[in-house]
Design a protein around this motif. Structure first.
Motif, PDB file in Angstrom:
ATOM      1  N   ARG A 141     -24.302  44.444  21.239  1.00  0.00           N
ATOM      2  CA  ARG A 141     -25.353  45.250  21.619  1.00  0.00           C
ATOM      3  C   ARG A 141     -26.414  44.832  22.335  1.00  0.00           C
ATOM      4  NH1 ARG A 141     -22.652  47.531  17.600  1.00  0.00           N
ATOM      5  NH2 ARG A 141     -22.836  49.623  17.191  1.00  0.00           N
ATOM      6  N   PHE A 142     -26.466  43.401  22.619  1.00  0.00           N
ATOM      7  CA  PHE A 142     -27.542  42.689  23.253  1.00  0.00           C
ATOM      8  C   PHE A 142     -26.831  42.759  24.897  1.00  0.00           C
ATOM      9  CE2 PHE A 142     -28.775  40.698  19.271  1.00  0.00           C
ATOM     10  CZ  PHE A 142     -30.149  40.725  19.431  1.00  0.00           C
ATOM     11  N   LEU A 143     -27.755  43.126  25.798  1.00  0.00           N
ATOM     12  CA  LEU A 143     -27.396  43.209  27.123  1.00  0.00           C
ATOM     13  C   LEU A 143     -27.022  41.833  27.524  1.00  0.00           C
ATOM     14  CD1 LEU A 143     -27.206  45.207  29.609  1.00  0.00           C
ATOM     15  CD2 LEU A 143     -29.645  44.269  30.186  1.00  0.00           C
ATOM     16  N   MET A 144     -27.934  40.728  27.427  1.00  0.00           N
ATOM     17  CA  MET A 144     -27.937  39.822  27.955  1.00  0.00           C
ATOM     18  C   MET A 144     -28.177  38.697  26.675  1.00  0.00           C
ATOM     19  SD  MET A 144     -30.175  39.098  31.133  1.00  0.00           S
ATOM     20  CE  MET A 144     -29.841  40.266  32.725  1.00  0.00           C
ATOM     21  N   LYS A 145     -27.521  37.281  26.599  1.00  0.00           N
ATOM     22  CA  LYS A 145     -28.074  36.149  25.815  1.00  0.00           C
ATOM     23  C   LYS A 145     -28.420  35.067  26.852  1.00  0.00           C
ATOM     24  CE  LYS A 145     -26.222  32.679  22.872  1.00  0.00           C
ATOM     25  NZ  LYS A 145     -25.021  32.010  21.758  1.00  0.00           N
ATOM     26  N   VAL A 184     -14.318  41.128  34.157  1.00  0.00           N
ATOM     27  CA  VAL A 184     -14.191  41.389  33.054  1.00  0.00           C
ATOM     28  C   VAL A 184     -12.771  41.528  32.204  1.00  0.00           C
ATOM     29  CG1 VAL A 184     -15.175  43.180  31.222  1.00  0.00           C
ATOM     30  CG2 VAL A 184     -16.481  42.743  33.152  1.00  0.00           C
ATOM     31  N   ALA A 185     -11.935  42.127  33.169  1.00  0.00           N
ATOM     32  CA  ALA A 185     -10.676  42.198  32.640  1.00  0.00           C
ATOM     33  C   ALA A 185      -9.841  40.651  32.517  1.00  0.00           C
ATOM     34  CB  ALA A 185      -9.766  43.109  33.530  1.00  0.00           C
ATOM     35  N   LEU A 189     -21.464  38.032  29.623  1.00  0.00           N
ATOM     36  CA  LEU A 189     -20.081  37.845  29.304  1.00  0.00           C
ATOM     37  C   LEU A 189     -20.084  36.898  27.979  1.00  0.00           C
ATOM     38  CD1 LEU A 189     -18.129  37.979  32.481  1.00  0.00           C
ATOM     39  CD2 LEU A 189     -18.338  39.923  30.584  1.00  0.00           C
ATOM     40  N   ALA A 190     -20.974  35.810  27.966  1.00  0.00           N
ATOM     41  CA  ALA A 190     -20.665  34.341  27.416  1.00  0.00           C
ATOM     42  C   ALA A 190     -20.875  34.762  25.875  1.00  0.00           C
ATOM     43  CB  ALA A 190     -21.685  33.586  27.582  1.00  0.00           C
TER      44      ALA A 190
END
Length: 322
Positions: A173-177, A240-241, A290-291
């Motif tokens: 739910r977080f767009l970014m970390k 992403v895939a 992504l991380a």
């Protein structure tokens, strides 16, 4: 190469430059973090800030909320915090003998959740609906949150005692970390000079916001006009895939990750003064998108692989189709 922008970014660029200058007057040496936070702000997403204590995570959030002129609340997560302390609770009105809903701190526009991994899973889960659907359901009734709603959470990566790991659904739910590192020696010297002169940066108040809520909404509307070439759209999907197909991953990025990467790439493009996305936008943002959404296999972790290394390998290995 010169180009003619299809969007008039003159006023936008002026406002962003003023905003950056104001933040940098308080928070020293975190230029990249600020760039990422502004990207998330334009892309209408939530942010998880991870860093050791004392690197201005909370100060950054408080400063940014003042400068965009929105309501701000800070919520300190602790092991004894209950879900009702977050979303609200029912209070009995002794005169009418009826229960009324008393709204909790999530009912604001800019919510800072300090040390989100300090509270148990049931309290963390209280944020699920707030962050994704921008609403709170309590006792069968649904209460809408404001049109502008941003959650910025912090966590300490080194202190594990008394903490509760965020589940994958919460992380997604977080767009970014964003990892907040130490400032340079030059930046730290500026911090010391400010305090030596008696200036407590945590007590700074701005006379007025740099960007109003209406201006921010207008800025966000520009994202629909940012051009994304079909080849870059396919490139983004392939990255992403690849996180799903890798032999090193147990869980890869979902379509939500693809949408997040697209939106942030468009936001970063206009922050860079362009009305079109380039591969560099995707390369820069992919690790932050992504991380925290990718889980390595046990074998990969035993072999010393890190998620950051894997994401970099994937970016380097995926080609752009012309």
């Amino acid at each position: 190469m010169e180009y003619s922008s299809r969007i008039d970014l003159t006023e936008f660029n002026s406002k962003i430059a003023e905003l950056k200058f104001a933040v940098n007057s308080i928070v020293k040496g975190q230029d990249e973090v600020l760039e990422l936070l502004l990207t998330a702000l334009l892309a209408d997403g939530h942010v998880l800030l991870e860093g050791v204590p004392g690197v201005a995570k909370t100060l950054m959030a408080k400063t940014l909320s003042q400068l965009i002129g929105v309501d701000f609340k800070r919520l300190q997560f602790t092991p004894d915090l209950m879900p009702t302390d977050v979303v609200g609770t029912s209070i009995l009105n002794t005169q009418t003998q009826e229960f009324t809903f008393r709204k909790g701190p999530v009912f604001t526009q800019f919510l800072l959740v300090d040390e989100i991994n300090r509270a148990p899973a049931k309290t963390q889960a209280a944020l699920f609906e707030c962050m994704e659907e921008r609403q709170v359901t309590f006792d069968g009734k649904t209460y809408a949150l404001p049109d502008f709603y941003m959650v910025m959470a912090t966590q300490n990566p080194i202190d594990q005692e008394g903490t509760y790991r965020l589940p994958e659904a919460q992380m997604d739910r977080f767009l970014m970390k964003i990892t907040v590192g130490y400032p340079s020696v030059e930046s730290e010297l500026k911090i010391l000079q400010e305090y030596h002169q008696g200036n407590n940066l945590h007590e700074v108040k701005f006379d007025k916001p740099v960007i109003t809520l209406d201006e921010l909404k207008q800025m966000r509307s520009m994202l629909t006009q940012v051009v994304v070439d079909d080849s870059l759209m396919k490139y983004l999907c392939n990255i992403v895939a690849a996180t799903r197909d890798s032999t090193y991953t147990w869980i890869g990025g979902s379509p939500r990750a693809s949408i997040a990467l697209l939106q942030t790439a468009k936001a970063h493009a206009i922050l860079s003064g362009r009305d079109f996305v380039t591969p560099d936008d995707i390369h820069f943002l992919a690790p932050y998108i992504l991380a925290h959404r990718v889980t390595l296999t046990a074998e990969a972790e035993l072999n010393g692989m890190t998620i950051t290394q894997l994401v970099k390998q994937i970016i380097d290995s995926v080609a752009i189709d012309n």
